[in-house]
Design a protein around this motif. Sequence first.
Motif, short mmCIF file in Angstrom:
data_model
loop_
_atom_site.label_atom_id
_atom_site.label_comp_id
_atom_site.label_asym_id
_atom_site.label_seq_id
_atom_site.Cartn_x
_atom_site.Cartn_y
_atom_site.Cartn_z
N LYS A 165 18.99 33.58 -24.75
CA LYS A 165 17.38 35.02 -24.72
C LYS A 165 18.40 36.06 -25.87
CE LYS A 165 15.64 37.78 -22.07
NZ LYS A 165 15.42 38.41 -20.34
N LEU A 166 19.38 35.27 -26.26
CA LEU A 166 20.17 36.29 -27.52
C LEU A 166 19.32 35.51 -28.39
CD1 LEU A 166 23.45 37.83 -25.62
CD2 LEU A 166 21.24 39.40 -26.54
N GLY A 167 19.21 34.25 -28.65
CA GLY A 167 19.03 34.25 -30.05
C GLY A 167 18.33 33.09 -30.24
N ASN A 168 17.57 33.07 -28.72
CA ASN A 168 15.97 32.27 -29.22
C ASN A 168 14.71 32.58 -28.94
OD1 ASN A 168 14.07 30.48 -28.28
ND2 ASN A 168 15.52 28.84 -28.92
N ALA A 169 13.75 33.44 -29.33
CA ALA A 169 12.99 34.34 -29.62
C ALA A 169 11.37 33.35 -28.38
CB ALA A 169 12.15 34.71 -30.38
N ARG A 170 11.51 32.35 -28.16
CA ARG A 170 10.78 31.41 -27.25
C ARG A 170 10.90 31.81 -25.62
NH1 ARG A 170 6.95 30.22 -25.43
NH2 ARG A 170 6.40 27.58 -25.03
N PHE A 171 13.12 31.72 -25.78
CA PHE A 171 13.55 31.15 -24.74
C PHE A 171 13.08 32.43 -24.22
CE2 PHE A 171 16.54 32.07 -21.78
CZ PHE A 171 17.08 30.82 -20.47
N SER A 172 13.70 33.66 -25.11
CA SER A 172 13.73 35.12 -24.10
C SER A 172 12.20 35.39 -23.66
CB SER A 172 13.73 36.83 -25.16
OG SER A 172 14.37 37.50 -24.70
N LYS A 173 11.14 35.37 -24.74
CA LYS A 173 9.59 35.11 -24.34
C LYS A 173 9.79 34.43 -22.87
CE LYS A 173 5.24 35.08 -25.67
NZ LYS A 173 3.80 34.92 -26.96
N LEU A 174 9.90 33.66 -22.90
CA LEU A 174 9.42 32.85 -21.69
C LEU A 174 10.62 33.00 -20.93
CD1 LEU A 174 10.13 29.52 -22.64
CD2 LEU A 174 8.16 29.62 -21.68
N ALA A 175 11.88 33.59 -20.57
CA ALA A 175 12.42 34.44 -19.22
C ALA A 175 11.67 35.39 -18.84
CB ALA A 175 13.82 34.09 -20.70
N ASP A 176 11.80 36.01 -19.82
CA ASP A 176 10.75 37.78 -19.39
C ASP A 176 9.51 37.08 -18.86
OD1 ASP A 176 13.17 38.61 -20.54
OD2 ASP A 176 11.64 39.29 -22.60
N HIS A 177 8.36 36.74 -19.00
CA HIS A 177 7.06 36.33 -18.64
C HIS A 177 7.88 35.77 -17.42
CE1 HIS A 177 3.16 34.17 -18.48
NE2 HIS A 177 3.39 35.03 -17.95
N TYR A 178 8.67 34.86 -17.04
CA TYR A 178 9.38 34.45 -15.48
C TYR A 178 9.65 35.70 -14.93
CZ TYR A 178 11.29 31.62 -12.36
OH TYR A 178 11.73 31.23 -10.84
N HIS A 179 10.93 36.20 -15.49
CA HIS A 179 11.04 37.02 -14.46
C HIS A 179 9.16 38.20 -13.92
CE1 HIS A 179 13.50 40.48 -13.21
NE2 HIS A 179 13.26 41.36 -13.67
N ALA A 180 8.59 37.88 -14.79
CA ALA A 180 7.72 39.85 -14.51
C ALA A 180 6.49 38.34 -13.68
CB ALA A 180 6.85 39.57 -15.69
N LEU A 181 6.63 37.32 -14.27
CA LEU A 181 5.37 36.42 -12.71
C LEU A 181 6.53 36.73 -11.42
CD1 LEU A 181 3.09 34.47 -12.91
CD2 LEU A 181 4.48 33.15 -13.64
N ASN A 182 7.47 36.44 -11.68
CA ASN A 182 8.14 36.07 -9.96
C ASN A 182 8.50 37.34 -10.11
OD1 ASN A 182 10.13 34.52 -8.61
ND2 ASN A 182 11.76 35.82 -9.12
#
Length: 87
Positions: free
Chosen positions: A24-41
């Motif tokens: 999440k700190l070093g990969n913008a794509r992962f950070s975006k996916l994780a944030d999207h997952y969190h909001a969707l969940n």
Amino acid sequence: MSAHTPHELHDEFPHDVEAMRWLKLGNARFSKLADHYHALNRAIHRFETEVERCSDFHVERLKKQRLNLLDEIAVMLENAEPERAHA
């Protein structure tokens, strides 16, 4: 309403919490996916606990999106392990 939202990433990948933090700190794509997952969940949880209302069809579509995100995140976590070993 329960204080715990099921299907959080740390629940889905309990052995990868540190890797998720690192990605999440070093990969913008992962950070975006994780944030999207969190909001969707969180949205799915609100609908399932009837805090908000929507159709069953809509909830099922959101659940499919959540599964797709989970698959993408799982692949990124698998691929990150070798990278992290060399960091």
